[in-house]
Design an enzyme around this catalytic site. Structure first.
Site, PDB file in Angstrom:
ATOM      1  N   ASP A  94      -3.087  -2.227   6.277  1.00 42.63           N
ATOM      2  CA  ASP A  94      -3.250  -0.962   6.902  1.00 42.63           C
ATOM      3  C   ASP A  94      -4.196  -1.238   7.964  1.00 42.63           C
ATOM      4  OD1 ASP A  94      -3.326   1.672   7.521  1.00 42.63           O
ATOM      5  OD2 ASP A  94      -4.295   2.423   6.107  1.00 42.63           O
ATOM      6  N   ASP A 129      -3.028   3.736  14.363  1.00 38.67           N
ATOM      7  CA  ASP A 129      -2.730   5.198  14.834  1.00 38.67           C
ATOM      8  C   ASP A 129      -3.708   6.046  15.023  1.00 38.67           C
ATOM      9  OD1 ASP A 129      -2.690   4.556  12.060  1.00 38.67           O
ATOM     10  OD2 ASP A 129      -1.726   6.326  11.436  1.00 38.67           O
ATOM     11  N   CYS A 286      -4.459   0.233 -24.080  1.00 32.59           N
ATOM     12  CA  CYS A 286      -4.716   1.424 -25.033  1.00 32.59           C
ATOM     13  C   CYS A 286      -4.041   0.927 -26.590  1.00 32.59           C
ATOM     14  CB  CYS A 286      -3.877   2.446 -24.424  1.00 32.59           C
ATOM     15  SG  CYS A 286      -4.513   3.039 -22.957  1.00 32.59           S
TER      16      CYS A 286
HETATM   17 ZN   LIG Z   1      -3.075   2.669 -21.399  1.00 34.47          ZN
END
Ligand SMILES: [Zn+2]
Length: 548
Positions: A94, A129, A286
């Site tokens: 960017d 821009d 997790c």
């Molecule tokens: Zn997770």
């Protein structure tokens, strides 16, 4: 010299709604879209770019050329951005326009940032821009459009290599006229990619209806063979919406920013770590840790844990979206996601404004059946398309004089259901040759009127509808029936009224249009819809109508 070939970089493989699944060719390799580019800030990075590639399978990432130039200028120019970040996938940079907007820096010119992005050998680059932002005057919005356009034209004079894909950002913010003008003018310049900057409040305050307006306005004016990048679309719960609107690429810094604030992303929303007793996720992190352990971690470790989890969730959602596109079920997926937040459901409802555009752009033939949940689905391209085609292209059999309207059955195609089949057989027996004077149609949700000749055409018998119907759906079907009768001009209409399912609304609509058009009408209201007696009185009424 550098490669001379000008890329025709984007090849589309599958489409669904405005979504495309495609391949974007860059000098480093091809990536499959829709694609999420995690944003990497080399100064603060909880997950290394190498790990993104090796562990997460990221084919591309995004970084900020402005920040790189500020902090690692010489090294970046010497080694190139890929070596600097230690990432051998595709890199998009960017330009830093956003940072300049936020921090008010003006120390860099468009020319400098173009040359710098060439020097560090980025794969996909953005000109400097002028972001429109939010809460600005229309005059200022116009100024950002013009100034960005001026800089876009400067690119051709400044650039010296042809192997970088250049991105032409569309400005205008929430001023849709300006967005349209910007998209139309940018689209005429030789960019390979376009981008839409949505003002931060649109994302932060969940103004997804505004986002729909902005993206669709831009899409309508941009060349369809160029991918569209959506800046700052960080949360997975809105990816489906953005993809359905035709955005092909996103960058997300949110996975890291959320982690820094102890926020745990889900594909339906966000939780704060302190609220979590169970991790509702099966990512490798997790499944191995419980929330109390994570809460007890040091800040940097916790942040890394959450950033990783957030990235897994984000990437998994992109895969789910791709699979939905392949199956032709993106609408259903979008529908499910819309219930993640009222603002998303509002956005889904906003799509109705653009139903005709969606219909004109969506592929016609799909293999999967449709699930119809309620009124929001009336904007589905398939529903809009059927109504349109019935009106513009379909002509009922020439010698048919009597329209027989039957209620939908659970079994499809309707004419093969036990109920309809028995009746049609009975009519055939009673009428013989005169059978051809009868035109049989089913009134059904969500499509409205389904002539017997078409009821096996996709998707008229490949759908499931949630009952009882809501009022809006009933009103839509009633309207379809009314306009079908009004334009077909049968001598007589016979309606088998399913009063319970349709709340008598079909009967009132049919009565009204027949009265206004001067068509003869018989309405049958049997106590039991399809029993022997009802079928008999219906076929007798048909027989009588033919004889009249
Ligand atoms: Zn997770």
């Amino acid at each position: 010299m550098y490669g001379l070939r000008l890329f025709m970089a984007f090849e589309i493989r599958e489409r669904d709604l405005l979504a495309r699944m495609g391949k974007l060719e860059t000098k480093t390799g091809a990536v499959e879209t829709p694609i999420l580019l995690p944003v990497v800030n080399p100064s603060i990075q909880p997950i290394s770019p190498k790990a993104m590639r090796d562990e997460f399978g990221c084919e591309a990432l995004m970084t900020n050329a402005y920040i790189i130039r500020k902090r690692f200028r010489a090294k970046a120019a010497e080694f190139g951005i890929h070596r600097l970040l230690d990432f051998d996938g595709v890199i998009m940079t960017d330009s830093g326009a956003y940072q300049i907007l936020v921090y008010g820096d003006v120390e860099i010119t468009n020319k400098e940032i173009i040359q710098f992005q060439e020097a560090i050998k980025t794969d996909i680059a953005v000109i400097l821009d002028v972001p429109t932002g939010w809460g600005v005057s229309q005059q200022y919005a116009k100024h950002t459009v013009e100034e960005t356009l001026k800089r876009a034209k400067e690119l051709a004079k400044v650039k010296s290599r042809n192997d970088i894909l250049w991105t032409g950002p569309v400005q205008g913010g929430a001023y849709l006229d300006s967005v349209a003008e910007s998209a139309s003018k940018m689209g005429k310049l030789p960019f390979q990619v376009h981008a839409l900057g949505s003002p931060t409040p649109v994302m932060e305050q969940y103004l997804f209806g505004t986002l729909v307006d902005m993206v669709v306005t831009a899409k309508q004016k941009l060349p369809p063979d160029r991918p569209l990048h959506l800046f700052g679309a960080g949360h997975p719960f809105m990816f489906a919406l953005a993809v359905a609107l035709g955005c092909d690429m996103f960058d997300s810094a949110a996975y890291a920013l959320f982690a820094r604030q102890d926020r745990y992303m889900m594909d339906t929303g966000t939780l704060r770590l302190r609220e979590i007793e169970y991790f509702p996720c099966s990512c490798p992190l997790c499944t191995r840790a419980c929330p109390s352990e994570v809460k007890a971690m040091s800040k940097p470790r916790r942040q890394e844990f959450l950033a990783r989890h957030n990235l897994y969730v984000s990437l998994a959602e992109i895969k789910r979206i791709k699979q939905s596109i392949v199956e032709g079920r993106l609408w259903e997926h979008l529908q499910i996601r819309s219930y993640g937040h009222p603002a998303l459901l509002s956005a889904l409802k906003t799509l109705r404004k653009y139903a005709d555009y969606f219909e004109s752009q969506s592929p016609v033939s799909k293999s999967s059946g449709l699930f119809f949940y309620g009124a929001a689905d009336l904007a589905r391209p398939e529903v809009v398309r059927h109504a349109k085609r019935l009106k513009d292209r379909y002509v009922p059999p020439k010698n048919a004089k009597v329209l027989l309207l039957l209620p939908q059955t659970r079994t499809k195609p309707f004419h093969k259901s036990r109920e309809h089949a028995r009746l049609i057989k009975d009519i055939g027996r009673k009428l013989g040759q005169s059978r051809s004077l009868i035109h049989v149609c089913t009134y059904s949700a969500p499509f409205g009127v389904v002539p017997i000749e078409l009821d096996e055409v996709y998707p008229l018998s490949q759908h499931e509808v949630a009952l009882p119907l809501d009022n809006e759906t009933i009103a839509h079907v009633a309207e379809q029936v009314e306009s079908y009768i009004a334009r077909s001009r049968f001598r007589k209409v016979i309606l088998l009224n399913d009063a319970e399912t349709w709340n008598n609304k079909i009967a009132s609509a049919v009565r009204r249009v027949c009265r206004e058009g001067g068509f003869a009408l018989t309405v049958l209201n049997p106590a039991k819809l399809w029993n022997k007696r009802a079928v008999n009185s219906l076929s007798t009424a048909v027989q009588k109508a033919v004889g009249e």
